[in-house]
Design an enzyme around this catalytic site. Structure first.
Site, PDB file in Angstrom:
ATOM      1  N   HIS B 121      25.503  31.820 -19.614  1.00 19.27           N
ATOM      2  CA  HIS B 121      26.904  31.661 -20.003  1.00 19.27           C
ATOM      3  C   HIS B 121      27.747  32.305 -18.903  1.00 19.27           C
ATOM      4  CE1 HIS B 121      30.572  32.596 -22.316  1.00 19.27           C
ATOM      5  NE2 HIS B 121      30.178  31.688 -23.189  1.00 19.27           N
ATOM      6  N   ASP B 198      21.219  39.054 -22.473  1.00 13.40           N
ATOM      7  CA  ASP B 198      22.364  38.555 -23.221  1.00 13.40           C
ATOM      8  C   ASP B 198      21.839  37.959 -24.532  1.00 13.40           C
ATOM      9  OD1 ASP B 198      24.362  37.050 -24.365  1.00 13.40           O
ATOM     10  OD2 ASP B 198      24.792  35.844 -22.586  1.00 13.40           O
ATOM     11  N   GLN B 201      23.556  34.689 -28.473  1.00 10.87           N
ATOM     12  CA  GLN B 201      23.148  33.563 -29.318  1.00 10.87           C
ATOM     13  C   GLN B 201      22.005  33.930 -30.254  1.00 10.87           C
ATOM     14  OE1 GLN B 201      24.672  30.887 -29.853  1.00 10.87           O
ATOM     15  NE2 GLN B 201      26.150  31.049 -28.201  1.00 10.87           N
ATOM     16  N   LYS B 224      29.193  36.124 -33.741  1.00 10.85           N
ATOM     17  CA  LYS B 224      28.205  35.047 -33.824  1.00 10.85           C
ATOM     18  C   LYS B 224      27.115  35.402 -34.828  1.00 10.85           C
ATOM     19  CE  LYS B 224      28.765  33.705 -28.964  1.00 10.85           C
ATOM     20  NZ  LYS B 224      29.732  32.627 -28.932  1.00 10.85           N
ATOM     21  N   CYS B 364      31.034  26.769 -21.443  1.00  8.00           N
ATOM     22  CA  CYS B 364      30.992  27.946 -20.562  1.00  8.00           C
ATOM     23  C   CYS B 364      29.667  28.038 -19.824  1.00  8.00           C
ATOM     24  CB  CYS B 364      31.253  29.243 -21.320  1.00  8.00           C
ATOM     25  SG  CYS B 364      32.877  29.326 -22.029  1.00  8.00           S
TER      26      CYS B 364
END
Lengths: 139, 408
Positions: B121, B198, B201, B224, B364
């Site tokens: 991202h 990261d 998600q 999220k 993104c």
């Protein structure tokens, strides 16, 4: 439903077979616009005749059905008009030419060609020095 | 087993209609909807517990501090960190990743390398680009295979002793492909590189155990994971957090301030300058509690079966191309696709007309779209409250859109 009215076959026909799509052999001005939100990109070119009228116009690039159909309609509308006249074309015109309500989320797509046109006008003003007076009417 | 009806009842927004249709919310990878307990916890905080933390000795302030710090401990347990001091509250994944990148830039030297993947991202690319340029470092991208999975062979080739940071997503926000971190991290450590994960998600879809992963840093957002916007987490190994410099200076992050100099607080306070997003942290706590009570195992069972169903239904649509791993077990319930002759934005508009919320564009992740040769895709990202009927509705609507565009 509103959106189904917008995506009627007439609009899709313009998307599949857009008018004035491609590149000009000779152009007076070119502008390039992107819609960073959706990745639509458009080149808009005009060829002016001796009197400053749009003799030829073309757009190219990639985009959604609405931006392509809008450019197809709007370039047809602009053909033959002088840049001085084009300057006064209202932002609502390309939306009206689509023949159905676009809705707020997709206005940007429909107006991509209009924004590219504004860039052309700016280039023209810069070259001819006509823009200054308009921007600062008091000076 | 999940009681889907009860789960759905817990999300007030699912009762909405959009353009005359019941909302089908398939934009969960952008942000998930919030269950009642999260909304209630935040409104209750403002209605009866609001006060600034770590400041006053009055009762309200004490209570607010206790509640805030209790969430820190909940996060610690949720990702199995060793200590509460390894949990930093931020405004979201982006701030978490920036805190790492700009916090460690003083430790980075010219000629060293940063490895990213093509699937990152933008929030896990841009900070590293800036830092790399400033420190005259080399940025390398681990390629993604055509099915969205990481090219591990290429990774091992790119990795060498100059690598200082491997910054990598736990799962792609476009293809849903899950990164085999258990292979990535030990290899990076062997070369002396740190690993920044990261988890924006993955956090609401797969269990995260930072000690088992042995990652050095891990970032995620509350919103999220069924929590509020405006709050996120940065996990970092304690000694590493100590070595980072903060980039937000001000109140609360100090031990002592004199006219000439300031002594900084220890982590995590060192990184939490200014008044924290208190209600949001409380909301995050409620979201994690809700996730625990619902059970990640139950969520995974439901979501994998939903993913499988979606892949089957979408594969049956002629002219539809799926981007991402073939097997549902190798991915999160994130399914991006392109439809021959129909631009992504028009798909999204026409689905919206039927109450189906999806996202279209590059999500993104422009580098990944470039690798796929697609300027834009349409993405249906599913969550715990989605149903098979909703997926069927999506498939039916896509067929309708396709027919429309092809003039039938």
């Amino acid at each position: 439903m509103e959106i189904d009215t917008l995506y009627r076959q007439e609009l899709l026909e313009h998307y599949r077979n857009p008018q004035n799509f491609g590149k000009l052999k000779k152009a007076t001005y070119c502008a390039y616009r992107v819609n960073p939100l959706c990745g639509d990109e458009m080149d808009l070119e005009v060829l002016l005749d001796r009197n400053g009228k749009i003799e030829d116009i073309a757009f190219s690039g990639q985009g959604c059905a609405i931006s392509i159909a809008s450019a197809s309609h709007f370039t047809e509308y602009l053909r033959g008009k002088s840049l001085a006249r084009v300057k006064r074309v209202d932002r609502e015109i390309p939306l009206r030419l689509l023949g159905a309500s676009v809705g707020a989320p997709r206005r940007k797509c429909a107006l991509l060609v209009y924004d590219a046109l504004q860039d052309l006008v700016k280039l023209h003003d810069k070259k001819t020095g006509t823009g200054k007076n308009r921007r600062n009417p008091r000076s | 087993m999940l009681k889907l009806k009860n789960i759905r009842k817990g999300f007030p927004i699912l009762a909405r209609t959009i353009n005359g249709h019941p909302l089908v919310y398939f934009d969960n990878a952008s942000t998930a909807q919030k269950p009642y307990p999260v909304i209630a916890a935040m409104s209750d905080f403002y209605a009866s517990r609001n006060a600034n933390i770590h400041r006053g000795i009055h009762t309200l302030s004490y209570e607010a501090t206790e509640a805030y710090e209790a969430v820190r401990e909940r996060v610690q347990r949720f990702i199995n960190a060793k200590s509460r001091d390894e949990i930093v509250f931020t405004s979201g994944t982006t701030e978490s990743l920036n805190t790492v990148a700009f916090g460690m830039k003083y430790l980075l030297k010219a000629g060293q390398e940063i490895l990213l993947t093509e699937a990152e991202h933008h929030s896990n690319i841009v900070p590293w680009q800036i830092v790399a340029a400033e420190r005259k470092m080399k940025l390398k991208y681990i390629p993604i295979k055509s099915d969205g999975r990481l090219d591990l062979h290429a990774y091992h080739k790119l990795l060498n002793k100059r690598a200082r940071v491997v910054a990598i997503t736990h799962a792609s926000n476009v293809t849903g492909a899950i990164t085999p971190l258990q292979k990535i991290i030990p290899a990076a450590h062997k070369m002396g590189s740190l690993v920044v994960v990261d988890a924006a998600q993955s956090v609401a879809h797969i269990p995260i155990d930072v000690r088992r992963l042995d990652c050095d840093f891990l970032a995620f957002s509350g919103h999220k994971a069924y929590g509020p916007t405006g709050v996120g987490v940065l996990y970092g190994k304690r000694d590493l957090l100590e070595s980072l410099r903060p980039f937000k200076y001000g109140g609360h992050m100090i031990k002592r301030v004199t006219k000439d100099q300031t002594t900084l607080a220890n982590p995590p306070e060192k990184f939490e300058g200014g008044t924290a997003p208190l209600a949001e942290v409380i909301g995050l706590g409620a979201a994690l509690e809700w996730l625990e009570q619902t059970g990640l195992k139950n969520i995974i069972t439901h979501e994998s079966s939903l993913s499988r169903h979606t892949l089957v239904r979408l594969r049956a649509i002629p002219g539809l191309r799926l981007h991402g791993p073939d097997r549902a077990s190798a991915r999160l319930p994130i399914i991006s696709f392109t439809l021959d002759g129909v631009p992504a934005h028009d798909i999204a508009s026409l689905l919206d007309a039927q109450g189906i919320a999806v996202r279209s564009g590059h999500h993104c992740a422009q580098i990944l779209h470039e690798a796929f040769g697609q300027p834009a895709t349409t993405r249906a990202s599913l969550a715990v409250y989605n149903t098979r009927q909703e997926v069927d509705q999506l498939a039916k609507a896509l067929l309708y859109i396709q027919n429309k565009f092809h003039g039938d």
